[in-house]
Design a protein around this motif. Structure first.
Motif, PDB file in Angstrom:
ATOM      1  N   THR A 117      10.984   5.515  -3.343  1.00  0.00           N
ATOM      2  CA  THR A 117      11.248   5.590  -4.783  1.00  0.00           C
ATOM      3  C   THR A 117      10.344   6.634  -5.432  1.00  0.00           C
ATOM      4  OG1 THR A 117      11.965   3.289  -4.821  1.00  0.00           O
ATOM      5  CG2 THR A 117      11.303   4.239  -6.931  1.00  0.00           C
ATOM      6  N   ASP A 171      18.779   4.591  -6.149  1.00  0.00           N
ATOM      7  CA  ASP A 171      17.598   4.076  -5.460  1.00  0.00           C
ATOM      8  C   ASP A 171      17.864   2.696  -4.850  1.00  0.00           C
ATOM      9  OD1 ASP A 171      14.917   4.259  -4.681  1.00  0.00           O
ATOM     10  OD2 ASP A 171      14.216   3.158  -6.437  1.00  0.00           O
ATOM     11  N   GLU A 172      17.300   2.486  -3.674  1.00  0.00           N
ATOM     12  CA  GLU A 172      17.291   1.178  -3.028  1.00  0.00           C
ATOM     13  C   GLU A 172      18.671   0.651  -2.656  1.00  0.00           C
ATOM     14  OE1 GLU A 172      14.424  -1.364  -5.126  1.00  0.00           O
ATOM     15  OE2 GLU A 172      13.008  -0.029  -4.135  1.00  0.00           O
ATOM     16  N   ARG A 260       7.446  -7.259   0.953  1.00  0.00           N
ATOM     17  CA  ARG A 260       8.084  -7.509  -0.343  1.00  0.00           C
ATOM     18  C   ARG A 260       7.939  -8.939  -0.759  1.00  0.00           C
ATOM     19  NH1 ARG A 260      11.852  -4.485  -3.399  1.00  0.00           N
ATOM     20  NH2 ARG A 260      10.896  -2.479  -3.201  1.00  0.00           N
TER      21      ARG A 260
HETATM   22 MG    MG Z   1      11.825   1.697  -3.621  1.00  0.00          MG
END
Ligand code: MG
Ligand code: ADP
Length: 260
Positions: A117, A171-172, A260
């Motif tokens: 990111t 993103d992601e 995470r």
């Molecule tokens: Mg990211």
């Protein structure tokens, strides 16, 4: 003619020409010139550079606002030494924005926390600085917006909105699997942008997993086909920067911990 009248007319002319920066700083620029006595050419050059610099700064600030970056991240504050797997030369080349002129795509692969990111935002900012229109969105938000638009009969407008920017950063991709219907909307967007404008995607899923992400192997292959046709790939393999910071702070022991 009195100096006051000429001065007032110069300010008026500058504002009609929309040279706001010189108009605002005229007195300071004039006193500096009186002190340093530049040649007429040097004085004119300084005035014009001043105006162009100010317009460029305003344009970049506006472009960054429009792009909706989720944070301020730059290439300068990215520690390449921490992530030696990254092709730094490619990142520097991408930062010139040339890939956007060629409508090429960028795919950034890697596990959580390795700076995907961060790099996506930094490259997006660099693209704005290079004069391109940029829009940043998470894959989840993009798909939610497209699905909602479809339900409300606004899909055409939304697709147009996401087709317009010269660089779309998604993103992601892959953290959450898509519904089959959403996957189809993503395909429509990718097909519209194909060979017209650039898309930068970050994902934690290798391409062999994209069938699972999109819930459909054929659709995933069609999406990948278009994305990869004219593309650059950044593979990041390495440790999570987030975990490194936690380790430094003594928050983690020797045990493996999920990022995470
Ligand atoms: Mg990211
Ligand atoms: P990812 O998107 O791959 O999960 P992020 O880009 O969100 O990872 O990075 C997590 C955090 O660590 C962010 O605050 C980011 O700025 C920082 N970070 C990651 N890698 C680096 C790096 N090599 N140098 C400096 N900061 C980094």
């Amino acid at each position: 003619m009195s100096r006051e009248i000429v001065h007032a007319r110069v300010v008026e002319s500058l504002s009609r020409l929309r040279m706001r920066s010189i108009a605002e700083r005229l007195d300071a620029l004039l006193s500096e010139a009186a002190r340093t006595e530049p040649t007429y050419l040097d004085f004119l050059d300084k005035m014009l550079c001043e105006e162009i610099g100010s317009k460029q700064r305003k344009r970049v600030a506006m472009g960054i606002q429009i792009a909706h970056f989720p944070a301020i991240k730059t290439l300068e504050d990215f520690d390449f030494k921490f992530q030696p797997s990254i092709d730094q030369k490619l990142v520097r080349e991408l930062a010139t924005g040339r890939f956007i002129a060629e409508a090429e795509n960028v795919l950034v692969f890697g596990p959580p926390g390795v700076g995907k990111t961060h790099l996506a935002i930094a490259l997006g900012r660099a693209a704005v600085e290079a004069g391109h229109s940029v829009l940043f969105t998470s894959a989840t938000a993009l798909l939610a917006t497209l699905s909602k638009a479809e339900t409300e009969g606004q899909l055409a407008e939304k697709l147009l909105f996401y087709t317009k920017p010269k660089l779309l950063v998604v993103d992601e991709l892959g953290y959450l699997p898509f519904e089959r219907q959403s996957a189809h909307l993503f395909f429509q967007l990718v097909a519209r942008r194909y060979e017209k404008s650039s898309t930068l995607i970050t994902t934690n899923q290798v391409v062999t997993q994209w069938g699972t992400v999109f819930g459909d192997e054929v659709l995933a292959a069609a999406i990948l086909d278009r994305l990869l046709h004219h593309s650059h790939t950044l593979m990041i393999s390495g440790d999570s920067y987030r975990l490194k910071q936690k380790k430094k702070a003594g928050l983690l022991g020797g045990n493996a911990v999920s990022a995470r």
